[in-house]
Design an enzyme around this catalytic site. Structure first.
Site, PDB file in Angstrom:
ATOM      1  N   GLN A 223      -0.070  -2.108  -5.469  1.00 48.31           N
ATOM      2  CA  GLN A 223      -1.201  -1.456  -6.114  1.00 48.31           C
ATOM      3  C   GLN A 223      -1.215  -1.737  -7.618  1.00 48.31           C
ATOM      4  O   GLN A 223      -2.145  -1.343  -8.298  1.00 48.31           O
ATOM      5  CB  GLN A 223      -1.120   0.064  -5.882  1.00 48.31           C
ATOM      6  CG  GLN A 223      -1.166   0.454  -4.420  1.00 48.31           C
ATOM      7  CD  GLN A 223      -0.917   1.929  -4.174  1.00 48.31           C
ATOM      8  OE1 GLN A 223      -0.163   2.283  -3.289  1.00 48.31           O
ATOM      9  NE2 GLN A 223      -1.560   2.810  -4.931  1.00 48.31           N
ATOM     10  N   ARG A 373      -1.170   9.900  -1.431  1.00 48.92           N
ATOM     11  CA  ARG A 373      -2.525  10.077  -1.961  1.00 48.92           C
ATOM     12  C   ARG A 373      -2.530  11.089  -3.109  1.00 48.92           C
ATOM     13  O   ARG A 373      -3.470  11.854  -3.274  1.00 48.92           O
ATOM     14  CB  ARG A 373      -3.487  10.515  -0.855  1.00 48.92           C
ATOM     15  CG  ARG A 373      -4.921  10.110  -1.173  1.00 48.92           C
ATOM     16  CD  ARG A 373      -5.852  10.359  -0.017  1.00 48.92           C
ATOM     17  NE  ARG A 373      -7.196   9.965  -0.368  1.00 48.92           N
ATOM     18  CZ  ARG A 373      -8.021   9.326   0.438  1.00 48.92           C
ATOM     19  NH1 ARG A 373      -7.644   9.005   1.647  1.00 48.92           N
ATOM     20  NH2 ARG A 373      -9.234   9.020   0.039  1.00 48.92           N
ATOM     21  N   CYS A 374      -1.464  11.144  -3.833  1.00 47.28           N
ATOM     22  CA  CYS A 374      -1.355  11.943  -5.035  1.00 47.28           C
ATOM     23  C   CYS A 374       0.055  11.727  -5.519  1.00 47.28           C
ATOM     24  O   CYS A 374       1.004  12.200  -4.914  1.00 47.28           O
ATOM     25  CB  CYS A 374      -1.572  13.426  -4.790  1.00 47.28           C
ATOM     26  SG  CYS A 374      -1.045  14.412  -6.202  1.00 47.28           S
ATOM     27  N   GLU A 743      -8.118  11.578  -4.779  1.00 45.95           N
ATOM     28  CA  GLU A 743      -7.012  12.431  -4.371  1.00 45.95           C
ATOM     29  C   GLU A 743      -7.372  13.919  -4.326  1.00 45.95           C
ATOM     30  O   GLU A 743      -6.651  14.696  -3.704  1.00 45.95           O
ATOM     31  CB  GLU A 743      -5.831  12.223  -5.320  1.00 45.95           C
ATOM     32  CG  GLU A 743      -5.313  10.803  -5.253  1.00 45.95           C
ATOM     33  CD  GLU A 743      -4.276  10.501  -6.318  1.00 45.95           C
ATOM     34  OE1 GLU A 743      -3.613   9.488  -6.189  1.00 45.95           O
ATOM     35  OE2 GLU A 743      -4.149  11.282  -7.274  1.00 45.95           O
TER      36      GLU A 743
END
Lengths: 788, 479
Positions: A223, A373-374, A743
């Site tokens: 990422q 996701r966070c 998120e």
């Protein structure tokens, strides 16, 4: 309805433009790492430890090497010769690439096999004989902190315990004083279990070292390609891989959720193997390796406390955390924030005092605390504040919605300085909750609940009104390994008015190819269809820190707008020249400059760009190109008001989410369809840990559910029909008034679900439920409370 | 019909043959997914787990049934061995739609934002393709769509947009009449012969008639028998086992037999669980309920009823319910056939009373009268596509005065094999079917079982579940 400034043809902000990337995805033409095949490519597979904590007494590679097709078996001792057996983590801790003498968690990499075929490599893994002397692992973080606990990280000189770091924020004494004097105090112990992002694509890479040119091309599931390249250069510069000799390409990525930010040993071994053999080496994890060895999140033990008045005014909060980071601190937090942005834990409420402290600890689990996701601990913070707020409401017998209204920060208080020091940029919490309550029909639901309760049926309504903190970051405070967390855009418009735009971020499903094009279209009036967005190749894209923590729109999205504005300034000069008027006489509407009062005297952006290459004013630089590195002045603070309605089957304890209303506020919306998709996906990844997901270890350190057969992610059947909506409170400091959104729902959903379940059981004296809330857990409580 | 070692099938409409001589990169246990991934132009099919749990590798397999009708099914390509494609048509994402003319399901996915990272997308597209072939527009309901998509995991979208895409009304079927005609003709043009593959390390047989199958079974008593291979494939993909001898029963016609009389249903062992599910909805509703949440559609299309019983897994879902229905297993050996009551068939952990030279021919299931209650229960974390923690197949017959004249309580997940709670049953026989009596008997279940603790549940949790299932059975059946 969202107002659009541009026509549908231009497709700027607010249009639900169909995604440009879908054309290839829908036809199976996406190019993911495992789709990359290079001539003479070799395959790598990894021998992993069956023990959580053991001494390696011997590794015998003879049988594996004898298998036809096997070229090499690499062990820690091999890497030690090049000083490549250890690597830094993103939190400046150290991590083994391959062990020389000790394994620290089950499924840790022990050796790597390089072969001509993927399945030969897999067969050879079975033939590598490793002798272990197992030791008793430390699996419980509380036990790891005890004085007589074995010290796990003896590789660190002078280390005498398992403590990693201590962090604190807020005024402890002042907060304690308020607690001492408060009329009402509530306290709850919570565990946010270890979970796994389980993106459908696992991690992997193709390392291609070209001996002739001394150049490495690394295709990998990352990422953050630019940061990775820098890390590779820092780690392997001493063997000749300096930064200009390294090209990292992040092709299509099959879901990241933070799990593809860290550097895993497999990547480094593949590079070492390619470097030593001089051929491309592919490594792709299988699903079990993915679930058992990398990218874990959470595993935080939280004590949350709230002090208030008896009529419902929040006065202070206190939080104490024990953070199980496994065998090394490999989280992806900004350097100055070891526990991420947990200090958003004061929530959406206006009160003056808070104190939070955290201690991180080593255990014999895989490196933890990465992301789901966070990445920056906002999930943990929101869970703590939204749960303890409900506990307070329950304690004083006040409706949890009313309690929230009475304590919200008012919209005219923004920018608002929180008790732990953040400056919230904007918000309208009253409006959000009001809207959610109207959509869900809150008052009627409360009546229904009362009737059902009288009949002995179990139904609950849960609220979560959270404040997120995303968009790292202002570079004065945010860096990873010293690299500042700005992000970038580079826009080049070709003579015919078609553009290519490149960014330092990297989409993993967020739809950047579409939304970034829409931002440029909004600012320049060039149809989004004609703006090609590229990311992920460090040779072509400008430097940036990548995509995670909902930071792309707040940083690179802003860079896109500002670079476009630089180009618009240039366009204005060219238009004035072409129209023979002064710049002050020109007015802009999307797609053209025209002379004030004479709208037919105009030049379209396409004509202007063409002139930039064919007929530009004397003295002006030719071409039409701009770059911007955006360093945000502040983070953005999205918010949401979520209401969940659950029914509980008394006989089985099964929780059914009947309705879930999510009103999100992410400021100005770039593409409503994509935002809705992000919210749906995020809510499902909020539902998952609330009801289903948890990685379970036994005392011996064995992971008990390390496959998709046992680690259950929700399917289409489990996922409720999410009801979504939004309020729009633009960020005042962001160039297009946008905030991150990816998120928010994952952060906001779990406490709404838990609050609903606790609400259904509150008349039985239940004040808290640990996630995941499984049917046996509920049933057991019903039995204990005599409700059966 | 001479047996041959050449596998022949339609690959996206074109005939394709595979020989397993030494120089081919493939073995008889190469999976269809591995085969596709080895072709650069067929890499749209993705690997997500290689264990049939995520559906990223979903492909469509079309074949002709005994009536020469086209059967179109979504399957997990990670669980299919290459020879299982013999005389079938394999359709992958590359074959449907073009950039100019997207297939209707692809267009629906784009219009509804059904794709985010795109990795699971080809699998969803192929599941939708099969869904729309089998359920043209008007029949699409949310339940049917959810069932078709249960076997596809997505981490990005939350499924809502994909379900919306699935429910979008199409003006066009998945396969045009011309496509269908061509596929049928293509399948008919493939030569028909049994497979007999002898490669360097493996033997793989796919006989056509029963006699031949029985003969092979006697010749190779250690051979692994497969039909859908959903269980066996995991030995290869997850445990890297080399299966040396395989007998693939999927082409043996008598195993596909289906007979319904007034009193019995006969299910050939080779019927897929999805075929069984569709057959028994009205006649054996508890078996239907079992199969509704069994695995996923992709798995049910492959897995057979015979295979599920023969694997004798302690948590196999069909065993308790077939026992509750008092089914009989028909076994065939070299000399004769014999019937074994289902309740005596499973003898231990993955052990059965089947002899080394026998195989399951089918199941004879009496249709219960209207006074008989047969129910099936399953406790698992996730509703579908999840292994049972505890399951129960129960049968109850009552006298006029509501006393129990017969009760069978078969449990899965409570012991090393599917087992009845005999002491509990005895405690209820002849007693009134009342809550009080049931509660008393619930305490006896502890004497019947010593369950284990594992990742799915603690032993204590299993005991509680077993007790509750009995109570639930009473709730569902008392007058």
């Amino acid at each position: 309805m969202i107002q659009c400034k541009t026509s549908k043809e231009i497709g700027g902000m607010g249009h639900s433009m169909r995604r440009k990337e879908d054309a290839r995805f829908i036809q199976g033409k996406g190019q993911y790492v495992d789709d990359i095949k290079l001539p003479e490519m070799l395959y790598m597979d990894i021998v992993r430890s069956p023990f959580a904590y053991a001494k390696i007494t011997n590794i015998n590679i003879e049988k594996a090497m004898a298998l036809p097709g096997v070229l090499a078996v690499i062990t820690g001792k091999d890497l030690e010769q090049y000083n490549l057996h250890w690597m830094p983590t993103l939190m400046s801790d150290t991590q083994m690439v391959l062990p020389v003498d000790t394994v620290m968690y089950q499924s840790q990499e022990v050796a790597a096999v390089i072969a001509t075929e993927r399945y030969i490599a897999a067969d050879a893994v079975e033939l590598v004989e490793v002798e272990y002397e197992p030791m008793q692992p430390v699996m419980d973080p509380y036990k790891a902190m005890e004085a007589d606990a074995p010290v796990l990280r003896i590789d660190k000189e002078g280390k005498t315990d398992n403590h990693i770091w201590h962090w604190e924020a807020g005024d402890k004494e002042a907060t304690d004083r308020i607690f001492d004097d408060a009329e009402v105090k509530v306290k709850e112990q919570m565990h946010i279990p270890r979970i796994h992002v389980a993106s459908i694509e696992t991690c992997g890479c193709v390392a291609n070292y070209d001996k002739v040119n001394n150049h490495l091309t690394m295709y990998m599931t990352t990422q953050a390609p630019h940061a990775i390249r820098t890390v590779i250069a820092l780690v392997a510069g001493h063997v000749g891989l300096t930064e200009e000799k390294v090209r990292v390409i992040s092709p299509d990525i099959g879901g990241g959720f933070g799990g593809k930010v860290p550097v895993y040993p497999g990547y480094v071994i593949a590079i070492a193997a390619s470097f030593l053999i001089g051929k491309p080496v592919k490594w792709i994890e299988d699903r079990s390796e993915n679930l058992q060895a990398d990218s874990f999140a959470r595993d935080y033990h939280i004590t949350a406390e709230m002090a208030g008045t008896k009529d419902g005014k929040i006065l202070a909060t206190r939080f104490k955390l024990l953070c199980d980071h496994g065998y090394t601190d490999a989280a992806a937090n900004p350097s100055k924030f070891p526990t991420g942005l947990f200090s958003i834990c004061t929530g959406s409420y206006d009160y003056g005092h808070s104190y939070a402290e955290a201690d991180a600890v080593y255990t014999n689990k895989p490196p933890g605390g990465v992301a789901y996701r966070c990445s920056f601990r906002v999930t943990e913070a929101v869970h703590a504040i939204e749960r303890i707020t409900d506990c307070y409401a329950q304690e004083i017998n006040k409706d949890p919605a009313q309690l929230r209204f009475d304590n919200f920060i008012n919209k005219d208080q923004f920018p608002y300085k929180s008790a732990l020091g953040w400056e919230y940029d904007s918000g309208d919490y009253h409006q959000g909750l009001q809207k959610a309550m109207e959509v869900v029909g809150y008052d009627d639901l409360r009546k229904e609940q009362a009737e059902k309760r009288a009949r002995g049926e179990l139904m609950g309504i849960g609220i979560s009104t959270f404040t997120e903190i995303v968009g790292a970051g202002p570079s004065r405070e945010f860096d990873i390994l010293g690299i500042k967390m700005f992000d970038s855009a580079e826009i080049r418009v070709h003579p015919t008015g078609k553009a290519i735009a490149r960014f330092g971020t990297k989409s993993q499903g967020q739809g950047h190819e579409t939304t970034y094009a829409q931002i440029v279209a909004e600012e320049l009036g060039i149809p989004a269809e004609h703006i090609q967005v590229e990311e992920g190749d460090t040779d072509t894209a400008p430097y940036g820190l990548g995509t995670y923590a909902s930071r792309s729109t707040p940083t690179a999205g802003a860079a896109a707008a500002i670079a476009s504005r630089k180009l618009r300034e240039k366009a204005k000069k060219i238009a004035a020249y072409l129209l023979e008027v002064s710049e002050e006489d020109l007015e802009w509407e999307p797609g053209k400059f025209f002379v004030k009062g004479a709208p037919d005297k105009a030049k379209t952006i396409q004509e202007i760009v063409f002139a930039a290459y064919t007929n530009h004013p004397q003295g002006m630089e030719a071409g039409f190109e701009a770059t911007h590195y955006y360093d945000p002045p502040n983070l953005t603070f999205p918010s949401g008001a979520y209401i969940c309605v659950v029914d509980i089957d008394k006989e089985t304890g099964e929780v059914k989410v009947r309705r879930f209303v999510a009103i999100d506020d992410c400021g100005h919306i770039i593409n409503p369809m994509i935002v809705q998709g992000q919210v749906h996906g995020g809510l499902t990844q909020g539902l998952a840990p609330a009801l289903y997901e948890e990685l379970i270890y036994d005392e011996e350190g064995n992971i008990l559910n390390g496959t998709f057969m046992d680690y259950l992610v929700p399917t289409a059947v489990e996922s409720p029909s999410w009801e979504t909506g939004h309020t729009v409170t633009p960020s005042p400091h962001h160039p297009i008034g946008a905030k991150g959104v990816g998120e928010s729902p994952t952060v906001g959903a779990p406490p709404a679900i838990v609050n609903a379940v606790v609400d259904a059981l509150s008349h039985l004296g239940v004040t808290h439920m640990e996630i995941p809330i499984t049917a046996p857990k509920v049933w057991k409580i019903l039995k204990e409370k005599g409700a059966l | 019909m001479r047996a041959s070692g050449t596998v022949i099938f339609l690959l996206n409409g074109t005939a394709c043959t595979i020989d397993f001589h030494e120089s081919t990169p493939y073995t008889p246990t190469t999976t269809v997914l591995q085969f596709l991934r080895s072709h650069p132009q067929l890499q749209g099919t993705k690997e997500g787990c290689a264990e049939g749990d995520c559906g990223a590798c979903t492909v469509v397999i079309a074949s002709l049934n005994q009536q020469s009708e086209l059967v179109v099914e979504a399957c997990d390509s990670c669980l299919i061995f290459l020879p299982m494609l013999h005389r079938k048509a394999l359709i992958t994402v590359e074959h449907i739609g073009t950039p100019e003319h997207l297939h209707p399901v692809q267009k629906a996915m784009v219009d509804h934002d059904g794709s985010q990272c795109g990795y699971c997308t080809p699998g969803f597209v192929m599941s939708l393709y099969a869904l729309h072939h089998n359920h043209p527009e008007s029949e699409s309901s949310r339940e049917v769509a959810e069932d078709a998509l249960t076997g596809n995991l997505c981490r990005c979208t939350g499924y809502r947009s994909i379900l919306d895409a699935a429910l979008q009304v199409h003006d066009q079927a998945s396969m045009t009449p011309n496509d269908q005609k061509q596929t049928i003709q293509g399948l008919q043009s493939l030569q028909s012969y049994p497979l007999s593959i002898v490669s360097q390390h493996q033997k793989y047989f796919q006989p056509h008639d029963l006699q031949e199958a029985v003969k092979l079974r006697s010749m190779y008593p250690e051979a692994v028998m497969i039909s859908g291979a959903t269980d066996v494939a995991l030995k290869v993909t997850k445990n890297d086992e080399v299966l040396e001898e395989i007998i693939d029963l999927s082409s043996v016609k008598p195993l596909k037999e289906l007979k319904i009389t007034d009193h019995y249903i006969y299910l050939g062992a080779g019927l897929s669980l999805e075929q069984v599910k569709r057959t028994v909805e009205d006649l054996l509703p508890a078996l239907y309920e079992t199969l509704k949440v069994f695995g996923s559609l992709q798995i049910r299309n492959l897995a057979t009823i015979g295979g599920n019983i023969a694997s004798a897994s302690p948590i196999g879902d069909t065993a308790p319910i077939l026992m509750a229905y008092d089914a009989q297993v028909e076994l065939v050996g070299p000399q004769s056939t014999r019937l074994v009551p289902m309740r005596e068939f499973i003898t231990g952990y993955r052990e059965t009373s089947m002899q080394k030279d026998e195989m399951i021919l089918g199941f004879n299931i009496p249709i219960p009268n209207t006074q008989t209650h047969v129910k099936w229960y399953k406790i698992s974390k996730r509703k579908d596509l999840d292994i049972s923690t505890v399951s129960g197949g129960f049968r109850l017959e009552l006298e006029q005065d509501a006393t129990v004249s017969h009760i069978s309580l078969f449990y899965g997940g409570m012991a090393a094999m599917t087992k009845n709670a005999s002491k509990t049953e005895a405690s209820l026989l002849g007693k009134p079917w009342s809550r009080e009596q049931v509660e008393l008997s619930m305490d006896i279940i502890d004497q019947d079982f010593t369950p284990i603790s594992d990742a799915r549940a603690e032993a204590g949790g299993r005991r509680i579940m077993a007790r509750n299932l009995l109570l639930k059975f009473w709730t569902d059946t008392h007058a």
